[in-house]
Scaffold this motif. Structure first.
Motif, short mmCIF file in Angstrom:
data_model
loop_
_atom_site.label_atom_id
_atom_site.label_comp_id
_atom_site.label_asym_id
_atom_site.label_seq_id
_atom_site.Cartn_x
_atom_site.Cartn_y
_atom_site.Cartn_z
N ALA A 1 111.64 -33.32 -3.33
CA ALA A 1 110.57 -34.06 -3.98
C ALA A 1 109.60 -33.07 -4.60
N ASP A 2 108.50 -33.58 -5.13
CA ASP A 2 107.51 -32.70 -5.72
C ASP A 2 106.72 -31.97 -4.65
N GLY A 3 106.25 -30.80 -5.00
CA GLY A 3 105.32 -30.06 -4.14
C GLY A 3 105.81 -29.88 -2.73
N ASP A 4 107.11 -29.61 -2.59
CA ASP A 4 107.65 -29.58 -1.24
C ASP A 4 107.99 -28.16 -0.79
N GLY B 1 105.27 -25.18 -5.37
CA GLY B 1 105.97 -25.87 -6.44
C GLY B 1 106.74 -27.04 -5.87
N THR B 2 107.14 -27.85 -6.68
CA THR B 2 106.92 -27.94 -8.10
C THR B 2 107.03 -29.40 -8.51
N THR B 3 106.74 -29.67 -9.75
CA THR B 3 106.86 -31.03 -10.25
C THR B 3 108.17 -31.14 -11.03
N ASP B 4 108.45 -32.28 -11.50
CA ASP B 4 109.66 -32.45 -12.30
C ASP B 4 109.43 -33.57 -13.30
N ILE B 5 109.15 -33.18 -14.50
CA ILE B 5 108.86 -34.17 -15.54
C ILE B 5 109.74 -33.85 -16.74
N MET C 1 99.79 -30.74 -6.91
CA MET C 1 100.26 -29.53 -6.22
C MET C 1 99.28 -29.13 -5.12
N LEU C 2 97.99 -29.22 -5.43
CA LEU C 2 96.99 -28.82 -4.45
C LEU C 2 97.01 -29.78 -3.25
N ASP C 3 97.19 -31.06 -3.53
CA ASP C 3 97.29 -32.03 -2.43
C ASP C 3 98.51 -31.73 -1.57
N ASP C 4 99.61 -31.41 -2.23
CA ASP C 4 100.83 -31.12 -1.48
C ASP C 4 100.67 -29.82 -0.68
N GLY C 5 100.01 -28.86 -1.27
CA GLY C 5 99.76 -27.60 -0.57
C GLY C 5 98.94 -27.84 0.68
N GLU C 6 97.99 -28.72 0.57
CA GLU C 6 97.11 -29.06 1.69
C GLU C 6 97.91 -29.62 2.88
N LYS C 7 98.99 -30.30 2.57
CA LYS C 7 99.82 -30.87 3.64
C LYS C 7 100.56 -29.78 4.41
N GLY D 1 93.46 -26.48 4.23
CA GLY D 1 92.51 -25.53 3.64
C GLY D 1 93.04 -24.94 2.35
N PHE D 2 94.20 -25.43 1.93
CA PHE D 2 94.85 -24.92 0.72
C PHE D 2 93.93 -24.99 -0.49
#
Lengths: 531, 402
Positions: A250-253, A265-269, A287-293, A297-298
């Motif tokens: 998935a995205d940001g995984d 990374g990453t997205t896919d469009i 990406m920042l939201d996914d990084g936070e997961k 503190g990402f």
């Protein structure tokens, strides 16, 4: 008009093309590679840096997973110098289904990927920043790989085997006589010179641009979807092991520690034009939201730079239309245009991923040999690349450690990436390019926290000296480079990087007034303004 | 979390170079590549337990870089933590293990102080020590007092007073300068405080920490705060005459050792530098001001570690209360010693060069004494100037005529 004669012409200087040239040259064929820009400037230089273990595809795409683990092991042998043996985690965050872990384990075992479940506290001790709510952790042999070093090294080996690498040479047309492709006409983008490259076989390794080149050869219908993915480099190693979400792709995984940074990374469009992948605010936020997961503190950590890459995804024209390019196979496609279009002397290799670039090249050159009716053994899984002959993996402290010996006699030019003057001058002489961005890719000039704020003007002065260019050309190089750096910083201007940008702005606008530096000769300017 | 607090702070670096222009060590020697280089810059190239750069060991740990950084990068703390990895990966020299345990050697030497002191001043023995262990033959060594502060305190006939304060005297007061301890007690008692000096106060672990022995240092801190915490929980304030040891418990145990414990928390919340404590009293109107003139002109050096307290210069403010005392703030960055740094054979000359300007300033004034809060700095300044160096308490004590 001058022309060049060779046995094999490779079009495209990304990992695929460089890999093909490496393979062709080491099998003893005469080789010329043409690339419209610089090596590794397209998709290759814009990926996250992950050498897949195959874990990512273990559940969804067994074939891809098997290819990955196979190549992972081969590259560790033949391209050790480009690899940092970080290892990888697949982690179950609170947003992931814990049961997927079992399917993941099973998938990895089926594909021969060494996998082990470890206790989360052990992972937290090793990687203190990762989310403490992670409930399951699996280890796999993921690694980080430096795509530029890889491509340079393929080019180096090609040259060692008498191959030619022509960068900044754009293909204008494919030369075709009847049903036989006989090479390409190219233009030197720097000098404007045009000439033909005559070849027995032409290999189209242009990734997301493969459809365009195939069209030139009169082989229509090669559809390569361009899947855009953005990546954000964070200022330092938030993790020292590759961290993947244990879930369907998935995205940001994924968070990859590569060299001094960590890349999310990453997205896919799906986009229409692979030449214009832009970065949107929504993607950055995502990406920042996914990084936070993965790392709480990402968002407070410093983002250095964002960029978009375009993955080439070959699509069978007969398959139903789909908009999510991730569902299209990531496995590569080798098109035999003799069988497909009745055109001989022409092959297209596209799709795939960096991890499998060598395998793609091997298949392509095998096919070529078959068409030529010769048999020559592939060497690329046996003979290490020139810089990897010691078999030693790259390690993060390499530059810092090396500098210990020379720090008292050799000036430091790029402080962030620890590039010393002598090395910079050597590379400038070698590359013989007035484009600072080319120098950047060769040594990572200006790629650290200050994004060239302190080294760019130093490097320009040195370039002026080494290349004996006039001041207008030097000014142009400086401005182009500044513009290039700005592109990647502008969409993530917040927090620490914003403060850096302010300081850099004072340096370049406040002190140096770059906007008003003359970039062409007085006569030319007068001519332009008063024709 | 320590990773965020310390390593994470490298994110704030904009490479402005202000820390480099203030670093007293890189000014004195090219062997140290400077705080920006070994701090936020090099840290990006470090991971795990591999240490790529030996040159970082030339950092003295004075902490000025962190003080001057306008962006909030914990430069010195990054370096301290990196030095630990360096020491652990290279093996810790015997020398560093010895000089970082002052209590141990002091306990052995105190009963035989005359012999120990003679040995430490014997040129032949010192040359042999330099050769075998690597402690520079001319490095300043304190004198063992022969009796401890604790033994004095046990016999001390304390008046009964309303208020109490806990005195964290540290090893140096106990073994080398018990007189300073006695004067501190006198000053506090004069101001109405009953002084509790808990027995068995061990070392705070700072020398261990600055030599990269983090685990040992953590053990020392744990034992020490276990002794002090019960008092802190009862609401007693704790004062320290050793600025660096006080700072260790206030801040560095968190920010460098990465400790998190309830004992440490309550102790650090109650910990005051003695001058800070007295100045607080003065600001509340509770300080005795029966101060008689001390007609002297003395140079005062602010130790680097004192700056780490982020409390201004309380000693200077207190000196203003003493009639006829003229104090000149030397405004010099560092005396060079940085705890145990200047003792080391390979660093002695650097330390002396770092302190050279300070020594020149002090010598030029020809004062009776110079003043400095930190003991190792006093010993270094005495070594560099041949002029006695005293703790600010000495001047207050003299002015109170106790």
């Amino acid at each position: 008009m001058k022309s060049v004669q060779t046995e094999v012409l490779v079009i495209g200087g990304g990992a695929t093309g460089a890999g093909v040239a490496w393979d062709v040259a080491t099998r003893g064929f005469d080789t010329v590679l043409v690339e419209r820009k610089d090596l590794g400037e397209g998709t290759t230089g814009r990926f996250h840096g992950l050498l897949h273990s195959g874990g990512r595809y273990a559940v969804k795409d067994k074939l891809a997973a098997e290819e990955c683990i196979h190549e992972n092991l081969v590259l560790r042998r033949v391209a050790a110098n480009t690899i940092e043996n970080t290892g990888g985690y697949f982690v179950t965050t609170p947003w992931d289904d814990p049961a997927f872990g079992d399917r993941f384990m099973e998938g990895c075992r089926d594909c021969g990927i060494p996998v082990e479940e470890i206790a989360p506290p052990d992972a937290f001790r090793a990687e203190p920043r990762i989310n403490r709510d992670i409930s399951r952790v699996f280890t796999v042999p993921d690694a980080a790989i430096d795509a530029w070093k890889l491509v340079w090294d393929c080019a180096k080996s090609t040259k060692e085997h008498n191959g030619k690498i022509l960068t900044y040479h754009r293909v204008l047309d494919i030369l075709r006589t009847g049903d036989v492709v006989r090479g390409a006409s190219v233009r030197n983008e720097l000098s404007g010179e045009e000439f033909d490259v005559h070849a027995d076989v032409t290999i189209n390794a242009t990734g997301a641009w493969a459809g365009k080149v195939a069209d030139m050869a009169g082989c229509p219908g090669v559809q390569v979807l361009a899947g855009k993915g953005i990546m954000i480099a964070m200022n330092h190693r938030l993790v020292n092991v590759v961290v993947n979400r244990c879930t369907m792709p998935a995205d940001g995984d994924i968070l990859v520690p590569i060299r001094t940074v960590s890349v999310i990374g990453t997205t896919d469009i799906r986009i229409k034009d692979p030449d214009e992948p832009d970065v949107t605010q929504a993607e950055v936020e995502q990406m920042l939201d996914d990084g936070e997961k993965l790392v709480p503190g990402f968002r407070r950590a410093r983002a250095l730079r964002v960029w978009a890459g375009v993955r080439p995804l070959f699509k069978d024209v007969r398959a139903p239309e789909t908009s999510d390019t991730r569902d299209v196979s990531r496995s590569h496609a080798l098109l035999d245009h003799e069988a497909r279009d009745g055109v001989t002397g022409f092959l297209t290799i596209t799709g795939g991923k960096l991890t499998t670039f060598r395998m793609m090249a091997e298949e392509t050159v095998d096919k070529m040999c078959e068409q030529l009716g010769t048999r020559r053994e592939c060497r690329t899984s046996i003979d290490p690349l020139p810089a990897s002959r010691t078999g030693k993996f790259y390690w993060l402290g390499e530059r810092l450690s090396k500098r210990e010996a020379t720090m008292h006699e050799d000036q430091l030019i790029c402080e962030c990436e620890l590039i010393q003057r002598r090395n910079l001058e050597r590379v400038m002489k070698q590359r013989s390019s007035t484009i600072l961005d080319d120098i950047r890719r060769a040594v990572r000039l200006g790629m650290g926290p200050c994004q060239g704020g302190f080294c760019m003007y130093r490097a320009t002065g040195i370039l002026h000296d080494v290349e004996r260019i006039d001041s207008w050309t030097a000014n142009r190089s400086l401005r182009d480079f500044l513009q290039e750096r700005w592109k990647g910083v502008q969409p993530i201007l917040y927090g620490d990087q914003l403060r850096q940008a302010r300081l850099d702005d004072w340096i370049f606008h406040g002190v140096l007034d770059v906007e008003h530096l003359p970039t062409d000769r007085l006569e030319d300017r007068a001519e332009r303004e008063h024709p | 979390m320590i990773e965020d607090l310390i390593r994470g702070s490298l994110d704030h670096c904009v490479k402005c170079t202000i820390c480099e222009t203030h670093c007293p060590v890189s000014r004195a020697t090219p062997l140290f590549p400077g705080p920006k280089y070994v701090g936020p810059q090099a840290e990006r190239f470090r991971s795990g337990d591999v240490s790529p750069d030996d040159s970082l060991d030339y950092c003295s740990g004075c902490g000025i870089c962190t003080q001057v950084c306008p962006q909030g990068v914990k430069v010195a703390e990054i370096n301290s933590r990196a030095r630990r990895t360096l020491k652990e990966s290279r093996g810790i020299p015997l020398r560093d293990k010895i000089i970082s345990r002052p209590t141990l050697s002091a306990r052995l030497a105190t009963p035989v102080a005359p012999v120990a002191n003679w040995s430490l001043r014997n040129k032949l023995i010192r040359a042999a020590v330099e050769k075998t262990i690597g402690v520079h033959r001319r490095a300043p060594m304190p004198k063992f007092a022969g009796r401890t502060f604790q033994s004095w305190a046990r016999k001390h006939d304390a008046p009964r007073l309303d208020r109490s304060v806990v005195y964290f005297h540290g090893c140096s007061t106990n073994f080398f300068e018990p007189d300073l301890g006695a004067k501190t007690v006198a000053v506090l008692e004069h101001n109405g405080f009953n002084v509790i000096a808990p027995r068995g106060q061990g070392c705070c672990g700072l020398p261990l920490q600055s030599n990269g022995l983090f685990d040992d240092a953590t053990g020392y801190v744990e034992r020490l705060v276990a002794k002090l915490a019960p008092y802190a929980r009862e609401g007693y304030d704790i004062v320290a005459t050793s600025t660096s040891c006080g700072l260790m418990l206030k801040r560095e145990a968190y920010e460098i050792l990465g400790m998190e414990s309830d004992d440490l928390r309550v102790v650090s919340e109650r910990m005051y530098d003695i001058c800070e404590f007295l100045l607080d009293l003065q600001e509340r109107g509770e300080l005795e001001t029966d101060l008689s003139p001390v007609p002297m002109k003395v140079p005062y050096h602010v130790p680097c570690q004192q700056r780490g307290h982020e409390m201004g210069k309380p000693a200077v403010d207190l000196f203003r209360l003493i009639p006829e005392l003229q104090v000149v703030d030397t405004q010099r960055a560092c005396c060079g010693i940085a705890g145990t740094y200047g003792l080391k054979k390979e660093k002695y000359d650097i330390a002396m060069e770092v302190g050279r300007h300070l020594f020149e300033d002090v010598t030029r004034m020809e004062p009776e004494v110079s003043v400095c809060d930190s003991e190792t700095c006093r010993w270094q300044i005495e070594h560099g100037t041949r002029i006695r160096s005293v703790h600010p308490i000495e001047l207050l004590h003299r002015s109170y005529e106790l």
